[in-house]
Write a protein that holds these residues in place. Structure first.
Motif, PDB file in Angstrom:
ATOM      1  N   CYS A   1      23.435  52.914   1.291  1.00  0.00           N
ATOM      2  CA  CYS A   1      23.729  51.633   1.926  1.00  0.00           C
ATOM      3  C   CYS A   1      23.973  50.598   0.832  1.00  0.00           C
ATOM      4  O   CYS A   1      23.362  50.651  -0.236  1.00  0.00           O
ATOM      5  CB  CYS A   1      22.548  51.179   2.785  1.00  0.00           C
ATOM      6  N   ARG A   2      24.853  49.658   1.113  1.00  0.00           N
ATOM      7  CA  ARG A   2      25.161  48.612   0.143  1.00  0.00           C
ATOM      8  C   ARG A   2      24.851  47.265   0.777  1.00  0.00           C
ATOM      9  O   ARG A   2      25.452  46.876   1.774  1.00  0.00           O
ATOM     10  CB  ARG A   2      26.625  48.693  -0.289  1.00  0.00           C
ATOM     11  N   ASN A   3      23.868  46.561   0.202  1.00  0.00           N
ATOM     12  CA  ASN A   3      23.417  45.296   0.767  1.00  0.00           C
ATOM     13  C   ASN A   3      23.129  44.297  -0.351  1.00  0.00           C
ATOM     14  O   ASN A   3      22.927  44.674  -1.507  1.00  0.00           O
ATOM     15  CB  ASN A   3      22.151  45.495   1.599  1.00  0.00           C
ATOM     16  N   ALA A   4      23.054  43.038   0.038  1.00  0.00           N
ATOM     17  CA  ALA A   4      22.722  41.977  -0.919  1.00  0.00           C
ATOM     18  C   ALA A   4      21.278  41.529  -0.720  1.00  0.00           C
ATOM     19  O   ALA A   4      20.768  41.520   0.398  1.00  0.00           O
ATOM     20  CB  ALA A   4      23.655  40.788  -0.741  1.00  0.00           C
ATOM     21  N   TYR A   5      20.631  41.174  -1.813  1.00  0.00           N
ATOM     22  CA  TYR A   5      19.325  40.534  -1.740  1.00  0.00           C
ATOM     23  C   TYR A   5      19.414  39.221  -2.511  1.00  0.00           C
ATOM     24  O   TYR A   5      20.376  38.975  -3.244  1.00  0.00           O
ATOM     25  CB  TYR A   5      18.219  41.433  -2.299  1.00  0.00           C
ATOM     26  N   LEU A   6      18.462  38.352  -2.321  1.00  0.00           N
ATOM     27  CA  LEU A   6      18.494  37.036  -2.943  1.00  0.00           C
ATOM     28  C   LEU A   6      17.851  37.091  -4.326  1.00  0.00           C
ATOM     29  O   LEU A   6      16.636  37.213  -4.465  1.00  0.00           O
ATOM     30  CB  LEU A   6      17.765  36.016  -2.058  1.00  0.00           C
ATOM     31  N   GLY A   7      18.688  37.034  -5.332  1.00  0.00           N
ATOM     32  CA  GLY A   7      18.213  37.049  -6.709  1.00  0.00           C
ATOM     33  C   GLY A   7      18.698  35.823  -7.461  1.00  0.00           C
ATOM     34  O   GLY A   7      18.829  34.746  -6.878  1.00  0.00           O
ATOM     35  N   LYS A   8      18.985  35.982  -8.726  1.00  0.00           N
ATOM     36  CA  LYS A   8      19.462  34.860  -9.538  1.00  0.00           C
ATOM     37  C   LYS A   8      20.673  35.280 -10.352  1.00  0.00           C
ATOM     38  O   LYS A   8      20.808  36.449 -10.739  1.00  0.00           O
ATOM     39  CB  LYS A   8      18.348  34.377 -10.473  1.00  0.00           C
ATOM     40  N   ASP A   9      21.552  34.302 -10.618  1.00  0.00           N
ATOM     41  CA  ASP A   9      22.715  34.585 -11.437  1.00  0.00           C
ATOM     42  C   ASP A   9      22.348  34.457 -12.915  1.00  0.00           C
ATOM     43  O   ASP A   9      21.175  34.269 -13.267  1.00  0.00           O
ATOM     44  CB  ASP A   9      23.880  33.663 -11.073  1.00  0.00           C
ATOM     45  N   GLN A  10      23.347  34.565 -13.794  1.00  0.00           N
ATOM     46  CA  GLN A  10      23.077  34.548 -15.229  1.00  0.00           C
ATOM     47  C   GLN A  10      22.522  33.218 -15.721  1.00  0.00           C
ATOM     48  O   GLN A  10      21.948  33.135 -16.810  1.00  0.00           O
ATOM     49  CB  GLN A  10      24.369  34.866 -15.979  1.00  0.00           C
ATOM     50  N   PHE A  11      22.649  32.190 -14.894  1.00  0.00           N
ATOM     51  CA  PHE A  11      22.134  30.888 -15.284  1.00  0.00           C
ATOM     52  C   PHE A  11      20.769  30.588 -14.651  1.00  0.00           C
ATOM     53  O   PHE A  11      20.237  29.503 -14.794  1.00  0.00           O
ATOM     54  CB  PHE A  11      23.128  29.792 -14.880  1.00  0.00           C
ATOM     55  N   GLY A  12      20.239  31.562 -13.929  1.00  0.00           N
ATOM     56  CA  GLY A  12      18.938  31.370 -13.298  1.00  0.00           C
ATOM     57  C   GLY A  12      18.981  30.692 -11.958  1.00  0.00           C
ATOM     58  O   GLY A  12      17.937  30.300 -11.413  1.00  0.00           O
ATOM     59  N   ASN A  13      20.185  30.547 -11.395  1.00  0.00           N
ATOM     60  CA  ASN A  13      20.322  29.904 -10.097  1.00  0.00           C
ATOM     61  C   ASN A  13      20.260  30.948  -8.978  1.00  0.00           C
ATOM     62  O   ASN A  13      20.682  32.094  -9.165  1.00  0.00           O
ATOM     63  CB  ASN A  13      21.654  29.158 -10.016  1.00  0.00           C
ATOM     64  N   PRO A  14      19.739  30.578  -7.793  1.00  0.00           N
ATOM     65  CA  PRO A  14      19.709  31.521  -6.668  1.00  0.00           C
ATOM     66  C   PRO A  14      21.106  32.041  -6.351  1.00  0.00           C
ATOM     67  O   PRO A  14      22.076  31.281  -6.324  1.00  0.00           O
ATOM     68  CB  PRO A  14      19.148  30.674  -5.521  1.00  0.00           C
ATOM     69  N   ALA A  15      21.193  33.341  -6.123  1.00  0.00           N
ATOM     70  CA  ALA A  15      22.496  33.946  -5.846  1.00  0.00           C
ATOM     71  C   ALA A  15      22.294  35.275  -5.117  1.00  0.00           C
ATOM     72  O   ALA A  15      21.244  35.918  -5.238  1.00  0.00           O
ATOM     73  CB  ALA A  15      23.261  34.178  -7.149  1.00  0.00           C
ATOM     74  N   ALA A  16      23.311  35.672  -4.355  1.00  0.00           N
ATOM     75  CA  ALA A  16      23.282  36.973  -3.700  1.00  0.00           C
ATOM     76  C   ALA A  16      23.614  38.052  -4.722  1.00  0.00           C
ATOM     77  O   ALA A  16      24.602  37.954  -5.455  1.00  0.00           O
ATOM     78  CB  ALA A  16      24.285  36.998  -2.556  1.00  0.00           C
ATOM     79  N   VAL A  17      22.776  39.071  -4.773  1.00  0.00           N
ATOM     80  CA  VAL A  17      22.972  40.191  -5.698  1.00  0.00           C
ATOM     81  C   VAL A  17      23.214  41.450  -4.878  1.00  0.00           C
ATOM     82  O   VAL A  17      22.367  41.862  -4.088  1.00  0.00           O
ATOM     83  CB  VAL A  17      21.739  40.385  -6.610  1.00  0.00           C
ATOM     84  N   TRP A  18      24.383  42.046  -5.050  1.00  0.00           N
ATOM     85  CA  TRP A  18      24.702  43.269  -4.315  1.00  0.00           C
ATOM     86  C   TRP A  18      24.140  44.482  -5.027  1.00  0.00           C
ATOM     87  O   TRP A  18      24.189  44.585  -6.248  1.00  0.00           O
ATOM     88  CB  TRP A  18      26.209  43.398  -4.133  1.00  0.00           C
ATOM     89  N   GLN A  19      23.610  45.413  -4.228  1.00  0.00           N
ATOM     90  CA  GLN A  19      22.989  46.604  -4.799  1.00  0.00           C
ATOM     91  C   GLN A  19      23.083  47.753  -3.798  1.00  0.00           C
ATOM     92  O   GLN A  19      23.090  47.537  -2.588  1.00  0.00           O
ATOM     93  CB  GLN A  19      21.516  46.330  -5.120  1.00  0.00           C
ATOM     94  N   ASN A  20      23.150  48.964  -4.314  1.00  0.00           N
ATOM     95  CA  ASN A  20      23.070  50.147  -3.469  1.00  0.00           C
ATOM     96  C   ASN A  20      21.610  50.482  -3.185  1.00  0.00           C
ATOM     97  O   ASN A  20      20.759  50.402  -4.075  1.00  0.00           O
ATOM     98  CB  ASN A  20      23.738  51.344  -4.141  1.00  0.00           C
TER      99      ASN A  20
ATOM    100  N   GLY B   1      10.778  47.371  -5.184  1.00  0.00           N
ATOM    101  CA  GLY B   1      12.086  46.789  -5.463  1.00  0.00           C
ATOM    102  C   GLY B   1      12.436  45.710  -4.465  1.00  0.00           C
ATOM    103  O   GLY B   1      11.580  45.229  -3.710  1.00  0.00           O
ATOM    104  N   PRO B   2      13.705  45.321  -4.437  1.00  0.00           N
ATOM    105  CA  PRO B   2      14.145  44.246  -3.532  1.00  0.00           C
ATOM    106  C   PRO B   2      14.291  44.734  -2.099  1.00  0.00           C
ATOM    107  O   PRO B   2      14.330  45.938  -1.831  1.00  0.00           O
ATOM    108  CB  PRO B   2      15.488  43.840  -4.126  1.00  0.00           C
TER     109      PRO B   2
END
Length: 401
Positions: free
Chosen positions: A247-266, A327-328
């Motif tokens: 399954c491929r879903n997004a969780y709420l993580g951070k981008d390279q600048f430390g800002n909240p961002a959707a992170v896609w992961q299998n 994990g997430p």
């Protein structure tokens, strides 16, 4: 996380260590962090096949129906007797949705409507006599431990008369009160077993629930199933990696600048299953994989034997991997340690090609290449069986191979 330990409660025997392991009051969860294996379901066929290659597990799984006030059939009763007479654990699915009292015919919508009404009637105190045989059985075997699922894979469609689901919550509490008032010993735990995705809506409450159950088949492990050549993975196409079978879903993580961002992961696991595990942990409830088994993994209709050796090994590894998940969680932020949430599992060790009882007696066979046309007996697959045994050891089950 679990309730206070009571050493006087009948202990579960840890065969591998040769010592008795204390159990938690009302849940019978081993106090040392180990897990329980049950083999199901329906008949002794599953027990006999599994124990032909491994030591006897902690228990098994059967079904009882409200309409008749009896076991679904003699095979269920006989298997329950085998388990209970040895002081084993017996998971009993007490069902009314499959065959609601008073249902005289019609389509699935009509049956569901009657099931919802029966749920409300149970909550109002009706059908108490239908539990006489079940309660007498519990009292007949004081050494056994009973895990009662008050219906299984419960859902708003079959059990809720309105959005509050008060009908099911009341039925759960009423049945628990009925059984508690008439059982003679502390040998019953109550299991809330919802469909994935509706666990919060139907939850009867911490005061009455001992365990939370979940079914694990194919979609829950992000694996496809096949039905007459049609491939189905249970997720929208854009949310599934066909090559990786994930399954491929997004969780709420951070981008390279430390800002909240959707992170896609299998993911190897359906997001609703992971959310249910977090819910159980937050409520201090152990989880039981109340039903699990292989399904038809063949991809193009060329294999009509129902044998699933290659995909079955991956299925086994993901099943045990779920028990140690860290994990997430899709659509949520942060990471979670869910490695101690699942404390028991039921594996359905049956040849489903011959129906729910797995017995080739001509009474019921699944069509070739249908979803359930599968031989799920571990004795048939060297790799899957080896991975299953490794999983039992790695996840500290009380009865390893």
């Amino acid at each position: 996380m679990l309730r206070r330990w009571v050493a006087a409660v009948a202990a579960l025997t840890t065969v591998a260590l040769g010592v008795a392991t204390p159990a938690a009051a009302s849940t019978f969860t081993p106090a040392d962090g180990s897990r329980l294996l049950f083999i199901g379901q329906s008949t002794t066929a599953a027990w006999n096949d599994y124990t032909s290659t491994a030591q006897a597990p902690a228990g098994g799984s059967v079904y009882y129906e409200v309409k008749s006030g009896n076991w679904v059939n003699d095979g269920h009763r006989q298997y329950a007797e085998l388990l209970a007479s040895q002081g084993k654990s017996v998971q009993i699915g007490v069902s009314w949705k499959d065959n609601p009292p008073g249902f005289t015919g019609g389509d699935e919508n009509a049956k569901a409507a009657r099931s919802r009404q029966v749920t409300a009637e149970l909550g109002a105190g009706q059908y108490t006599a239908q539990f006489d045989r079940l309660i007498a059985f519990v009292n007949q075997y004081p050494r056994a431990k009973f895990f009662l699922r008050l219906d299984y894979e419960v859902s708003s469609f079959y059990h809720c008369t309105d959005a509050s689901c008060t009908s099911y919550k009341s039925a759960f509490a009423r049945l628990k009160g009925l059984i508690d008032a008439r059982k003679r010993q502390d040998n019953v735990a109550y299991v809330f077993h919802p469909v994935r995705g509706e666990f919060e809506q139907l939850y009867p409450g911490d005061a009455v629930v001992d365990w939370i159950g979940v079914s694990i088949f194919a979609h829950e492990l992000c694996l496809p199933i096949y039905d007459n050549g049609y491939r189905y993975n249970g997720t929208p196409p854009q949310n599934y990696d066909v090559g990786a079978l994930q399954c491929r879903n997004a969780y709420l993580g951070k981008d390279q600048f430390g800002n909240p961002a959707a992170v896609w992961q299998n993911f190897d696991y359906d997001g609703n299953v992971l959310k249910m595990m977090r819910f159980a942990k937050d409520h201090g409830k152990p989880m039981i994989v109340a039903e699990s088994g292989m399904m038809n993994f063949t991809d193009n209709g060329s294999d009509t034997r129902g044998l699933e050796a290659a995909r079955g090994d991956l299925w086994v590894k993901r099943l045990f991997g779920l028990m140690s998940y860290r994990g997430p969680i899709p659509n949520e932020s942060g990471t979670y340690d869910l490695s101690q949430v699942i404390r028991a599992a039921v594996y359905i060790d049956l040849d489903f090609r011959y129906g729910w009882d797995g017995i080739a007696d001509g009474s019921f066979d699944f069509p070739v290449n249908s979803t359930w046309f599968v031989d799920g007996r571990l004795s048939q697959y060297a790799n899957a069986r080896s991975s299953f045994c490794a999983g039992l050891t790695a996840q500290r089950f009380t009865t390893p191979c």
